[in-house]
Design a protein around this motif. Structure first.
Motif, PDB file in Angstrom:
ATOM      1  N   GLU A  71       0.871  -1.172   0.000  1.00 56.15           N
ATOM      2  CA  GLU A  71       0.000   0.000   0.000  1.00 56.15           C
ATOM      3  C   GLU A  71       0.907   1.220   0.000  1.00 56.15           C
ATOM      4  O   GLU A  71       1.672   1.443   0.938  1.00 56.15           O
ATOM      5  N   ILE A  72       0.834   2.006  -1.043  1.00 55.19           N
ATOM      6  CA  ILE A  72       1.761   3.109  -1.245  1.00 55.19           C
ATOM      7  C   ILE A  72       1.664   4.156  -0.146  1.00 55.19           C
ATOM      8  O   ILE A  72       2.674   4.710   0.281  1.00 55.19           O
ATOM      9  N   ALA A  73       0.471   4.447   0.353  1.00 59.74           N
ATOM     10  CA  ALA A  73       0.350   5.443   1.421  1.00 59.74           C
ATOM     11  C   ALA A  73       1.208   5.041   2.619  1.00 59.74           C
ATOM     12  O   ALA A  73       1.932   5.864   3.184  1.00 59.74           O
ATOM     13  N   THR A  74       1.179   3.776   2.988  1.00 61.27           N
ATOM     14  CA  THR A  74       1.988   3.301   4.108  1.00 61.27           C
ATOM     15  C   THR A  74       3.471   3.439   3.808  1.00 61.27           C
ATOM     16  O   THR A  74       4.247   3.882   4.658  1.00 61.27           O
ATOM     17  N   VAL A  75       3.873   3.075   2.606  1.00 61.43           N
ATOM     18  CA  VAL A  75       5.280   3.207   2.207  1.00 61.43           C
ATOM     19  C   VAL A  75       5.720   4.662   2.342  1.00 61.43           C
ATOM     20  O   VAL A  75       6.782   4.960   2.900  1.00 61.43           O
ATOM     21  N   SER A  83       4.257  14.134   7.804  1.00 64.27           N
ATOM     22  CA  SER A  83       4.703  13.941   9.196  1.00 64.27           C
ATOM     23  C   SER A  83       4.512  12.492   9.641  1.00 64.27           C
ATOM     24  O   SER A  83       3.911  12.209  10.670  1.00 64.27           O
ATOM     25  N   ASN A  84       5.014  11.578   8.805  1.00 62.14           N
ATOM     26  CA  ASN A  84       4.919  10.137   9.073  1.00 62.14           C
ATOM     27  C   ASN A  84       3.473   9.665   9.216  1.00 62.14           C
ATOM     28  O   ASN A  84       3.178   8.755   9.970  1.00 62.14           O
ATOM     29  N   GLY A  85       2.581  10.300   8.481  1.00 65.22           N
ATOM     30  CA  GLY A  85       1.177   9.896   8.498  1.00 65.22           C
ATOM     31  C   GLY A  85       0.368  10.506   9.622  1.00 65.22           C
ATOM     32  O   GLY A  85      -0.815  10.211   9.766  1.00 65.22           O
ATOM     33  N   SER A  86       0.982  11.383  10.423  1.00 68.01           N
ATOM     34  CA  SER A  86       0.228  12.001  11.522  1.00 68.01           C
ATOM     35  C   SER A  86      -0.545  13.232  11.065  1.00 68.01           C
ATOM     36  O   SER A  86      -1.407  13.723  11.787  1.00 68.01           O
ATOM     37  N   MET A  99      -2.389  13.076  -2.041  1.00 68.08           N
ATOM     38  CA  MET A  99      -3.440  12.154  -2.466  1.00 68.08           C
ATOM     39  C   MET A  99      -3.333  11.853  -3.955  1.00 68.08           C
ATOM     40  O   MET A  99      -3.426  10.693  -4.364  1.00 68.08           O
ATOM     41  N   VAL A 100      -3.120  12.874  -4.763  1.00 72.36           N
ATOM     42  CA  VAL A 100      -3.026  12.680  -6.213  1.00 72.36           C
ATOM     43  C   VAL A 100      -1.800  11.838  -6.560  1.00 72.36           C
ATOM     44  O   VAL A 100      -1.891  10.845  -7.287  1.00 72.36           O
ATOM     45  N   GLN A 101      -0.646  12.234  -6.044  1.00 74.76           N
ATOM     46  CA  GLN A 101       0.597  11.543  -6.405  1.00 74.76           C
ATOM     47  C   GLN A 101       0.656  10.124  -5.851  1.00 74.76           C
ATOM     48  O   GLN A 101       1.165   9.213  -6.511  1.00 74.76           O
ATOM     49  N   SER A 102       0.141   9.899  -4.644  1.00 76.97           N
ATOM     50  CA  SER A 102       0.163   8.535  -4.102  1.00 76.97           C
ATOM     51  C   SER A 102      -0.778   7.626  -4.888  1.00 76.97           C
ATOM     52  O   SER A 102      -0.497   6.442  -5.088  1.00 76.97           O
ATOM     53  N   LEU A 129      -2.858  -9.370  -5.360  1.00 71.67           N
ATOM     54  CA  LEU A 129      -3.527  -8.957  -4.131  1.00 71.67           C
ATOM     55  C   LEU A 129      -3.130  -7.526  -3.821  1.00 71.67           C
ATOM     56  O   LEU A 129      -1.959  -7.245  -3.581  1.00 71.67           O
ATOM     57  N   ALA A 130      -4.095  -6.636  -3.825  1.00 73.11           N
ATOM     58  CA  ALA A 130      -3.807  -5.239  -3.545  1.00 73.11           C
ATOM     59  C   ALA A 130      -4.337  -4.880  -2.158  1.00 73.11           C
ATOM     60  O   ALA A 130      -5.447  -5.253  -1.791  1.00 73.11           O
ATOM     61  N   ASP A 131      -3.508  -4.206  -1.389  1.00 68.07           N
ATOM     62  CA  ASP A 131      -3.891  -3.702  -0.069  1.00 68.07           C
ATOM     63  C   ASP A 131      -4.730  -2.465  -0.357  1.00 68.07           C
ATOM     64  O   ASP A 131      -4.183  -1.402  -0.626  1.00 68.07           O
TER      65      ASP A 131
END
Length: 137
Positions: A71-75, A83-86, A99-102, A129-131
């Motif tokens: 899952e690219i967002a997690t990567v 900020s590390n997803g915060s 959002m667009v680029q991910s 299999l896609a997350d």
């Protein structure tokens, strides 16, 4: 260019820069012999943890080779994005661009994994299999 890539672009490329539109079109190419299964669910719902179990069950019970995409967002979060997803101290334009680029990157990764899966099974059926997946967001 992947086989199966036609002249029609998938909907949703309007407004994208030419390189982004090309990446999206390439990622949506149909790869013969490769199907996709999106593992969906809420945040921290166990999608990533379930993929190895799903892959094993498909191989053992049905003889189907399954390949899991990250899952690219997690990567990106693990590399410090937003900020590390915060989401602390971000501006709306940063979030929108993320959002667009991910999404574009997720589509491209799924295209690359599909090609690799097709080459790995030598004409047999493969399952990607896609997350979540690119269209699930």
């Amino acid at each position: 260019v992947p086989s199966g890539l036609g002249d029609d672009e998938p909907s949703g490329t309007d407004g994208l820069a030419p390189r982004e539109a090309e990446a999206v079109t390439w990622g949506f190419a149909e790869i013969p012999g490769v199907s996709k299964l999106a593992v969906v669910g809420g945040c921290c719902g166990g999608k990533t943890q379930s993929k190895p179990h799903i892959r094993e069950a498909l191989k053992e019970r049905l003889g189907i080779a399954a390949f899991a995409t990250p899952e690219i967002a997690t990567v990106l979060f693990l590399q410090g994005a937003l900020s590390n997803g915060s989401y602390q101290d971000f501006v709306p334009e940063e979030y929108e661009e993320f959002m667009v680029q991910s999404e574009i990157l997720q589509i491209v990764i799924e295209g690359i994994w599909s090609q690799g899966a097709a080459l790995s099974v030598d004409g047999e059926t493969a399952l990607l299999l896609a997350d979540r997946d690119a269209v699930d967001g």
